[in-house]
Scaffold this active site. Sequence first.
Site, PDB file in Angstrom:
ATOM      1  N   SER A  99      -2.007   5.762   0.543  1.00  8.96           N
ATOM      2  CA  SER A  99      -2.027   4.192   0.314  1.00  8.96           C
ATOM      3  C   SER A  99      -2.573   3.933  -1.124  1.00  8.96           C
ATOM      4  CB  SER A  99      -3.048   3.563   1.292  1.00  8.96           C
ATOM      5  OG  SER A  99      -3.105   2.200   1.058  1.00  8.96           O
ATOM      6  N   HIS A 103      -4.806  -1.894  -9.869  1.00  2.00           N
ATOM      7  CA  HIS A 103      -5.291  -2.975 -10.707  1.00  2.00           C
ATOM      8  C   HIS A 103      -5.258  -2.734 -12.206  1.00  2.00           C
ATOM      9  CE1 HIS A 103      -6.660  -5.095  -7.063  1.00  2.00           C
ATOM     10  NE2 HIS A 103      -7.271  -3.910  -6.486  1.00  2.00           N
ATOM     11  N   HIS A 113       0.738  -2.309  -5.049  1.00  2.00           N
ATOM     12  CA  HIS A 113       0.155  -1.758  -3.667  1.00  2.00           C
ATOM     13  C   HIS A 113       1.342  -1.035  -3.166  1.00  2.00           C
ATOM     14  CE1 HIS A 113       0.429  -2.063   0.779  1.00  2.00           C
ATOM     15  NE2 HIS A 113      -0.568  -1.320   0.780  1.00  2.00           N
ATOM     16  N   ASN A 115       2.329   1.961   0.513  1.00  2.00           N
ATOM     17  CA  ASN A 115       1.483   2.863   1.544  1.00  2.00           C
ATOM     18  C   ASN A 115       2.858   3.416   2.336  1.00  2.00           C
ATOM     19  OD1 ASN A 115       0.990   2.449   4.790  1.00  2.00           O
ATOM     20  ND2 ASN A 115      -0.758   3.009   3.850  1.00  2.00           N
ATOM     21  N   VAL A 116       2.653   4.694   2.600  1.00  3.95           N
ATOM     22  CA  VAL A 116       3.613   5.166   3.498  1.00  3.95           C
ATOM     23  C   VAL A 116       2.710   5.886   4.778  1.00  3.95           C
ATOM     24  CG1 VAL A 116       5.589   5.530   2.300  1.00  3.95           C
ATOM     25  CG2 VAL A 116       3.759   7.076   1.694  1.00  3.95           C
ATOM     26  N   ARG A 117       3.067   6.042   6.054  1.00  3.00           N
ATOM     27  CA  ARG A 117       2.131   6.710   6.940  1.00  3.00           C
ATOM     28  C   ARG A 117       3.041   7.072   8.108  1.00  3.00           C
ATOM     29  NH1 ARG A 117       2.104   1.193   6.304  1.00  3.00           N
ATOM     30  NH2 ARG A 117       2.658  -0.125   8.079  1.00  3.00           N
ATOM     31  N   HIS A 152      13.045  -5.608  -7.080  1.00  7.35           N
ATOM     32  CA  HIS A 152      13.697  -5.879  -5.842  1.00  7.35           C
ATOM     33  C   HIS A 152      15.283  -4.905  -5.908  1.00  7.35           C
ATOM     34  CE1 HIS A 152      11.516  -8.400  -3.145  1.00  7.35           C
ATOM     35  NE2 HIS A 152      11.056  -8.898  -4.541  1.00  7.35           N
ATOM     36  N   GLY A 265     -13.712   3.151  13.219  1.00  7.75           N
ATOM     37  CA  GLY A 265     -15.010   3.867  12.672  1.00  7.75           C
ATOM     38  C   GLY A 265     -14.403   4.589  11.331  1.00  7.75           C
ATOM     39  N   ARG A 267     -13.777   5.683   7.267  1.00  9.61           N
ATOM     40  CA  ARG A 267     -14.670   5.684   5.782  1.00  9.61           C
ATOM     41  C   ARG A 267     -14.469   4.578   5.107  1.00  9.61           C
ATOM     42  NH1 ARG A 267     -14.374   8.350   0.700  1.00  9.61           N
ATOM     43  NH2 ARG A 267     -16.455   9.522   0.342  1.00  9.61           N
TER      44      ARG A 267
END
Length: 310
Positions: A99, A103, A113, A115-117, A152, A265, A267
């Site tokens: 992720s 800025h 931004h 993110n890949v997961r 796009h 929980g 980090r």
Amino acid sequence: MKDFDTVRDYLTGLQDRICRAMEAADGAARFDEDAWTRPDHGASGGLSGGGRTRVMRGGAVFEQAGIGFSDVSGTRLPPSATASRPELAGASWRAVGVSLVFHPLNPYLPTTHANVRHFRAQRDGETVAWWFGGGFDLTPFYPFDEDVLHWHRTARALCRPFGGNERYQAHKAWCDEYFFLKHRNETRGVGGLFFDDLHGDFDGDFGYMRAVGDGFLDAWLPIVERRRDMPWGDREREFQLYRRGRYVEFNLVFDRGTHFGLQSGGRTESILMSLPPLARWEYGYQPAAGSPEARLADYLRPRDWLAELG
């Protein structure tokens, strides 16, 4: 889990490649790495694992750029994650992802931004759920149609092998819906792609996740080159800091990844890496009619950018 390790290897490589590209684009600063581990002490759902949080500060282009890789697992999920997925109750899980939030210093260069997961849950040694998720989005303060179109068009092109224009339209709409500040009645920016819970065919879905991860640099770097050296002053800086406040509002109030990380929980420093180094709020702010700042409002709503601008 050989296929999980394959995903993990791709993601660590992706983090490395993006870091090298951002250091080259900035030309002055370098990423500092904070490699961390989370041993299982039996608390917080038996959370364990580790990751690499990398942050670049005070660069020529980027005021702060953060990109994190994490590979964490737990023996139980928080109630917020199982409320709509009861089959996950009591299951152990493992999640791996990259992720980033960048800025820039120049107000004419947007915040971005990506993110890949990948997520997997097991019970008694059997997989009960797995999926891929990810996307990328763009948050300009002073939008340029050329940049929005490029962003796009790149997103549409990477979607073509995985369902053509229908895939792009679906995940573009999902992005508009997800990155929406309900209490402000505005989108966070001009969107991009967003997808979650993709679990049809492992090889095909993994291929799409890789296309999104690899496509981020194709979408982002040309915008950096166009906007990085534009002149700006105090007026643009003040507006940038004010609009960054909206970014903070979304990430703390609505973002599911932030909520999951904190509730499970995770980090805290790595989870909140997405927040800007500086932001401001102003009561009742209204830009002057006809000003460049007032122009932004027309971009903060879902629009068919390729049809309207292309």
